[in-house]
Write a protein that holds these residues in place. Sequence first.
Motif, PDB file in Angstrom:
ATOM      1  N   PRO A 149       0.838  -1.205   0.000  1.00 60.47           N
ATOM      2  CA  PRO A 149       0.000   0.000   0.000  1.00 60.47           C
ATOM      3  C   PRO A 149       0.873   1.255   0.000  1.00 60.47           C
ATOM      4  O   PRO A 149       1.901   1.308   0.693  1.00 60.47           O
ATOM      5  N   VAL A 150       0.462   2.265  -0.778  1.00 59.08           N
ATOM      6  CA  VAL A 150       1.316   3.429  -1.011  1.00 59.08           C
ATOM      7  C   VAL A 150       0.586   4.728  -0.746  1.00 59.08           C
ATOM      8  O   VAL A 150      -0.574   4.893  -1.116  1.00 59.08           O
ATOM      9  N   VAL A 151       1.311   5.665  -0.122  1.00 63.67           N
ATOM     10  CA  VAL A 151       0.894   7.060  -0.032  1.00 63.67           C
ATOM     11  C   VAL A 151       2.004   7.875  -0.683  1.00 63.67           C
ATOM     12  O   VAL A 151       3.185   7.684  -0.377  1.00 63.67           O
ATOM     13  N   LEU A 152       1.641   8.794  -1.587  1.00 60.85           N
ATOM     14  CA  LEU A 152       2.668   9.570  -2.286  1.00 60.85           C
ATOM     15  C   LEU A 152       2.223  10.999  -2.479  1.00 60.85           C
ATOM     16  O   LEU A 152       1.023  11.295  -2.582  1.00 60.85           O
ATOM     17  N   SER A 153       3.209  11.904  -2.534  1.00 60.11           N
ATOM     18  CA  SER A 153       2.927  13.318  -2.744  1.00 60.11           C
ATOM     19  C   SER A 153       2.503  13.554  -4.187  1.00 60.11           C
ATOM     20  O   SER A 153       2.794  12.759  -5.086  1.00 60.11           O
ATOM     21  N   TYR A 206      -1.498  12.790  -1.683  1.00 63.45           N
ATOM     22  CA  TYR A 206      -1.747  13.909  -0.783  1.00 63.45           C
ATOM     23  C   TYR A 206      -1.029  15.139  -1.344  1.00 63.45           C
ATOM     24  O   TYR A 206      -0.113  15.021  -2.162  1.00 63.45           O
ATOM     25  N   ASP A 207      -1.455  16.323  -0.928  1.00 65.47           N
ATOM     26  CA  ASP A 207      -0.860  17.559  -1.410  1.00 65.47           C
ATOM     27  C   ASP A 207       0.517  17.746  -0.784  1.00 65.47           C
ATOM     28  O   ASP A 207       0.629  17.892   0.444  1.00 65.47           O
ATOM     29  N   SER A 211      -3.268  12.453   8.106  1.00 66.46           N
ATOM     30  CA  SER A 211      -4.642  11.953   8.028  1.00 66.46           C
ATOM     31  C   SER A 211      -4.741  10.759   7.075  1.00 66.46           C
ATOM     32  O   SER A 211      -5.421   9.766   7.379  1.00 66.46           O
ATOM     33  N   SER A 212      -4.030  10.828   5.937  1.00 70.51           N
ATOM     34  CA  SER A 212      -4.032   9.713   4.976  1.00 70.51           C
ATOM     35  C   SER A 212      -3.444   8.461   5.601  1.00 70.51           C
ATOM     36  O   SER A 212      -3.960   7.344   5.407  1.00 70.51           O
ATOM     37  N   LEU A 213      -2.373   8.627   6.360  1.00 73.63           N
ATOM     38  CA  LEU A 213      -1.748   7.482   7.024  1.00 73.63           C
ATOM     39  C   LEU A 213      -2.672   6.885   8.082  1.00 73.63           C
ATOM     40  O   LEU A 213      -2.783   5.657   8.209  1.00 73.63           O
ATOM     41  N   LYS A 214      -3.332   7.741   8.821  1.00 72.40           N
ATOM     42  CA  LYS A 214      -4.243   7.272   9.869  1.00 72.40           C
ATOM     43  C   LYS A 214      -5.378   6.432   9.271  1.00 72.40           C
ATOM     44  O   LYS A 214      -5.690   5.335   9.755  1.00 72.40           O
TER      45      LYS A 214
END
Length: 417
Positions: free
Chosen positions: A298-302, A320-321, A330-333
């Motif tokens: 799973p990935v979160v990226l700017s 996320y911005d 918040s995205s991680l949570k």
Amino acid sequence: MKTLIFISPTGTFDNGAEISIFNLMKYLVASGDRVINLAPGSDFDNKKDYKRKCLDTGIELHFLPSIKWWWEDAPGGLSGTEVSRATSYRENINSIRHFIRENQADCVITNTVNMFQGAMAAASESVPHFWLIHEFPENEFAYYLDKIDFIQDYSTQIYAVSGKLHDKLNRLFTQKEVKSFSPYSEIIPTHSRIKAADRHRIVSVGRLTKRKNQLELIKAYEKLKRTDLELVFIGAWDADYKKICSDYIRERKLKNIHFTGNLDNPWEELTDKDICVFPSAMETFGLVYVEALLNGIPVVLSNNPGHLSAYEIFDFGKLYDQGNVDQLASSLKILLENFDLEKREAVNFIPIAEERYQIQNVYATIINDLKNPIDYIPNSIRHIKNLLSHNERKSKLANIEFKVRLSIQRIKHHFFR
């Protein structure tokens, strides 16, 4: 079969441009083409891995010593004097011209906007030149905005990384169409043998630098206030930026943050409970994002332009911005609260990512252009190409000869006027 000469930016694997185009060269060799790779440095430099991989895949690698390999105003600073750098540039251009002639090269391909020698050598020898651009004309690479006319004049074809960079350059290059490609990294998936774990971690893969912006992730991690959650940075680091991050961690008394340094295969270190986060302020494409998708992480990226270029292809992961620490936290949570579902979707997406990320797909335009006859458009440099020729010893002798001839002319003029 064609003979192709690639001009490489560093002769190392510590940047995306080298990694991606090495895979293109490897593919072309396997397809029957002859590939000659010219890179800066010497056999005495610490480039054993690069040299070995080129040798193993049939790429003919030659190192060309240079004082300055990139444009004078490109990143990297200046060594030597202006005269010595000019001499080095001419020496490199002549060396490339020699390789073109001796091997009857069909095309020269420059793998970064930061070099001009291949373009000049190709024009001098009347062979086509392809220019591959990986860099946004911003920040340290804004300097090449002033060189767009030169790049257009000395290119048979121009290619840029697909997405935001390609769109931007097509607006800037008004005299020539800019075609697109996507960088390719040959990834050996590890998802089938991924380690089992009993608790979550946030992992960021990539060199620790100001541009990669890992301090933003540290600040978001702080906001989570999770003592059971580990934050791991995998990759080498720039010492100054590492100190900034370490000082922040120490001042805020943050725990469970670890820096592993460089690892040969970072994806073997990830577990089935990990989340990958890539907070870069600027990227051209975002190869580590692709690698995470192919490994089912799973990935979160700017939302920097390079990440958005890759996201347009895959449309997967959480954006996320960039710069918005609260939004990242918040995205991680949310991802941690719904991890089982997010992990299942990431694993299910692997075959889709693999299908979209085939080398013959991401390099389709370049590969097709190289397969077909390449028409050379005569360039005006041919009229003065001999001025680019340079040999230090011959130059000194020619200078002496010029002075002697001038003295003789003055003597004759004095006695016979």
